[in-house]
Each structure stands twice: as structure tokens, then as C-alpha cells.
Design a protein around this motif. Structure first.
Motif, PDB file in Angstrom:
ATOM      1  N   UNK A   1     -23.119 -24.067 -48.984  1.00 53.98           N
ATOM      2  CA  UNK A   1     -21.825 -23.528 -49.431  1.00 53.98           C
ATOM      3  C   UNK A   1     -21.924 -22.727 -50.729  1.00 53.98           C
ATOM      4  N   UNK A   2     -22.742 -23.189 -51.670  1.00 54.61           N
ATOM      5  CA  UNK A   2     -22.905 -22.447 -52.922  1.00 54.61           C
ATOM      6  C   UNK A   2     -23.609 -21.125 -52.676  1.00 54.61           C
ATOM      7  N   UNK A   3     -24.667 -21.150 -51.855  1.00 57.67           N
ATOM      8  CA  UNK A   3     -25.429 -19.937 -51.573  1.00 57.67           C
ATOM      9  C   UNK A   3     -24.580 -18.916 -50.815  1.00 57.67           C
ATOM     10  N   UNK A   4     -23.814 -19.403 -49.843  1.00 61.40           N
ATOM     11  CA  UNK A   4     -22.984 -18.499 -49.045  1.00 61.40           C
ATOM     12  C   UNK A   4     -21.970 -17.752 -49.898  1.00 61.40           C
ATOM     13  N   UNK A   5     -21.409 -18.456 -50.880  1.00 58.68           N
ATOM     14  CA  UNK A   5     -20.400 -17.829 -51.720  1.00 58.68           C
ATOM     15  C   UNK A   5     -20.909 -17.407 -53.081  1.00 58.68           C
ATOM     16  N   UNK A   6     -22.215 -17.615 -53.339  1.00 63.51           N
ATOM     17  CA  UNK A   6     -22.802 -17.327 -54.644  1.00 63.51           C
ATOM     18  C   UNK A   6     -21.935 -17.937 -55.740  1.00 63.51           C
ATOM     19  N   UNK A   7     -21.610 -19.244 -55.570  1.00 62.66           N
ATOM     20  CA  UNK A   7     -20.571 -19.907 -56.350  1.00 62.66           C
ATOM     21  C   UNK A   7     -21.124 -21.161 -57.016  1.00 62.66           C
ATOM     22  N   UNK A   8     -21.267 -21.119 -58.341  1.00 61.49           N
ATOM     23  CA  UNK A   8     -21.786 -22.247 -59.105  1.00 61.49           C
ATOM     24  C   UNK A   8     -20.924 -23.494 -58.940  1.00 61.49           C
ATOM     25  N   UNK A   9     -19.634 -23.321 -58.750  1.00 62.01           N
ATOM     26  CA  UNK A   9     -18.750 -24.481 -58.649  1.00 62.01           C
ATOM     27  C   UNK A   9     -18.997 -25.295 -57.378  1.00 62.01           C
ATOM     28  N   UNK A  10     -19.827 -24.773 -56.459  1.00 57.01           N
ATOM     29  CA  UNK A  10     -20.099 -25.481 -55.206  1.00 57.01           C
ATOM     30  C   UNK A  10     -21.509 -26.078 -55.167  1.00 57.01           C
ATOM     31  N   UNK A  11     -22.114 -26.179 -56.356  1.00 57.73           N
ATOM     32  CA  UNK A  11     -23.439 -26.791 -56.473  1.00 57.73           C
ATOM     33  C   UNK A  11     -23.524 -27.505 -57.811  1.00 57.73           C
ATOM     34  N   UNK A  12     -24.697 -27.941 -58.184  1.00 56.54           N
ATOM     35  CA  UNK A  12     -24.910 -28.661 -59.433  1.00 56.54           C
ATOM     36  C   UNK A  12     -25.221 -27.677 -60.554  1.00 56.54           C
ATOM     37  N   UNK A  13     -24.477 -27.780 -61.629  1.00 57.71           N
ATOM     38  CA  UNK A  13     -24.773 -27.011 -62.844  1.00 57.71           C
ATOM     39  C   UNK A  13     -25.832 -27.813 -63.594  1.00 57.71           C
ATOM     40  N   UNK A  14     -27.102 -27.442 -63.440  1.00 54.27           N
ATOM     41  CA  UNK A  14     -28.170 -28.267 -63.985  1.00 54.27           C
ATOM     42  C   UNK A  14     -28.225 -28.243 -65.498  1.00 54.27           C
ATOM     43  N   UNK A  15     -27.673 -27.223 -66.138  1.00 58.62           N
ATOM     44  CA  UNK A  15     -27.589 -27.212 -67.600  1.00 58.62           C
ATOM     45  C   UNK A  15     -26.639 -28.298 -68.095  1.00 58.62           C
ATOM     46  N   UNK A  16     -25.493 -28.388 -67.450  1.00 62.93           N
ATOM     47  CA  UNK A  16     -24.525 -29.428 -67.785  1.00 62.93           C
ATOM     48  C   UNK A  16     -25.078 -30.812 -67.455  1.00 62.93           C
ATOM     49  N   UNK A  17     -25.739 -30.933 -66.300  1.00 67.93           N
ATOM     50  CA  UNK A  17     -26.340 -32.204 -65.921  1.00 67.93           C
ATOM     51  C   UNK A  17     -27.370 -32.639 -66.961  1.00 67.93           C
ATOM     52  N   UNK A  18     -28.202 -31.724 -67.412  1.00 70.68           N
ATOM     53  CA  UNK A  18     -29.224 -32.052 -68.415  1.00 70.68           C
ATOM     54  C   UNK A  18     -28.582 -32.623 -69.674  1.00 70.68           C
ATOM     55  N   UNK A  19     -27.496 -32.038 -70.108  1.00 68.56           N
ATOM     56  CA  UNK A  19     -26.806 -32.535 -71.309  1.00 68.56           C
ATOM     57  C   UNK A  19     -26.273 -33.946 -71.100  1.00 68.56           C
ATOM     58  N   UNK A  20     -25.729 -34.223 -69.918  1.00 65.56           N
ATOM     59  CA  UNK A  20     -25.207 -35.558 -69.624  1.00 65.56           C
ATOM     60  C   UNK A  20     -26.337 -36.590 -69.551  1.00 65.56           C
ATOM     61  N   UNK A  21     -27.475 -36.200 -68.985  1.00 62.39           N
ATOM     62  CA  UNK A  21     -28.615 -37.107 -68.902  1.00 62.39           C
ATOM     63  C   UNK A  21     -29.181 -37.410 -70.291  1.00 62.39           C
ATOM     64  N   UNK A  22     -29.314 -36.400 -71.117  1.00 56.12           N
ATOM     65  CA  UNK A  22     -29.811 -36.587 -72.481  1.00 56.12           C
ATOM     66  C   UNK A  22     -28.870 -37.524 -73.249  1.00 56.12           C
ATOM     67  N   UNK A  23     -27.567 -37.379 -73.059  1.00 62.06           N
ATOM     68  CA  UNK A  23     -26.611 -38.252 -73.744  1.00 62.06           C
ATOM     69  C   UNK A  23     -26.838 -39.719 -73.366  1.00 62.06           C
ATOM     70  N   UNK A  24     -27.203 -39.986 -72.108  1.00 63.55           N
ATOM     71  CA  UNK A  24     -27.485 -41.360 -71.684  1.00 63.55           C
ATOM     72  C   UNK A  24     -28.768 -41.867 -72.342  1.00 63.55           C
ATOM     73  N   UNK A  25     -29.813 -41.050 -72.342  1.00 62.96           N
ATOM     74  CA  UNK A  25     -31.081 -41.471 -72.955  1.00 62.96           C
ATOM     75  C   UNK A  25     -30.882 -41.722 -74.450  1.00 62.96           C
ATOM     76  N   UNK A  26     -30.124 -40.865 -75.106  1.00 68.73           N
ATOM     77  CA  UNK A  26     -29.903 -41.003 -76.544  1.00 68.73           C
ATOM     78  C   UNK A  26     -28.841 -42.047 -76.874  1.00 68.73           C
ATOM     79  N   UNK A  27     -28.142 -42.542 -75.872  1.00 63.92           N
ATOM     80  CA  UNK A  27     -27.024 -43.447 -76.074  1.00 63.92           C
ATOM     81  C   UNK A  27     -27.416 -44.912 -76.157  1.00 63.92           C
ATOM     82  N   UNK A  28     -26.553 -45.760 -75.627  1.00 68.43           N
ATOM     83  CA  UNK A  28     -26.701 -47.211 -75.732  1.00 68.43           C
ATOM     84  C   UNK A  28     -28.063 -47.693 -75.240  1.00 68.43           C
TER      85      UNK A  28
END
Length: 124
Positions: A45-72
Motif C-alpha cells: 500500500x505504501x509503495x503503490x501510493x508512494x505514501x509514508x503514512x502507509x508504512x513505518x517511518x523508521x526515523x521516528x521509530x529509531x527515536x522511540x527505540x532510543x528513548x526506551x533504551x535510555x529510559x527506565x
């Protein structure tokens, strides 16, 4: 479906400093952790529509993962891996996540290359 039958997005070698471990020195001093994730999803679906909102934004995901590692802090990298997998599965497009947490400075009293835990989680 399993990861072998899905498209994959991979994020490898993500580095962050955390205070995970059972030893007091690990909690006090912290150390670098390295995270690899392999996400199973349908990228069509993302490829067909060339649409980031229909796939994983890996930059945003990386930030969320780093927050967990740096967190509790947690005692076990198994627990850390489970928390990271849960973050990956928060994205509705992700059907399955494989997470590897590397602890290259683990307190092992012998020469070694790596200590890692690899888990695979999927949507219920």
C-alpha cells in the motif's frame, strides 16, 4: 503470516546508552547497547501510493527505540527486547517484529565478541 512471508524493513546497529543490568556498576555507569529490528509488514500500500503514512517511518521509530533504551532501567536485556518489540508493534502496519539487543560491554570475565538476545513478537 510469519516474517518469512512478509515484506521487511530493517533498522540495524541503532546505538544508545542505557543503565540496564543486574550489577550496581551497570546501573551507575551505564553502557552502550546496540539494537537491530526487522519489521514484517505489507509495504504494497505504501509503495503503490508512494505514501509514508502507509508504512513505518523508521526515523521516528529509531527515536522511540532510543528513548526506551535510555529510559527506565531493567535487569535483563530480555525485558528490554520485549519493551522494544512492543514499541515496534504500536505501528498498525507492523504485523511482526524481530528485535535483537546487543550488549557488547556485558560483564563477562572472558574475551568475547558479543552478547545478544533476539526475540520475535507478532500481533495477537
Amino acid at each position: 503470516m510469519t516474517l518469512d512471508h512478509l515484506d521487511q524493513i530493517e533498522l540495524r546497529g541503532l546505538r544508545a546508552r542505557g543503565r540496564h543490568g543486574v550489577l550496581p556498576a551497570e546501573r551507575e555507569l551505564g553502557q552502550e547497547f546496540v539494537v537491530d529490528v526487522v519489521l514484517g509488514l505489507d509495504t504494497g500500500p505504501a509503495a503503490d501510493g508512494d505514501d509514508l503514512s502507509r508504512t513505518v517511518d523508521y526515523g521516528s521509530l529509531a527515536s522511540r527505540l532510543v528513548a526506551v533504551v535510555e529510559g527506565e532501567p531493567v535487569n535483563l536485556i530480555e525485558t528490554l527486547a520485549a519493551r522494544l518489540a512492543a514499541v515496534c508493534l504500536q505501528d498498525a502496519t507492523v504485523a511482526e517484529a524481530q528485535v535483537t539487543v546487543h550488549k557488547p560491554s556485558a560483564p563477562v570475565p572472558h574475551p568475547f565478541t558479543d552478547v545478544a538476545v533476539k526475540i520475535r513478537r507478532s500481533r495477537p
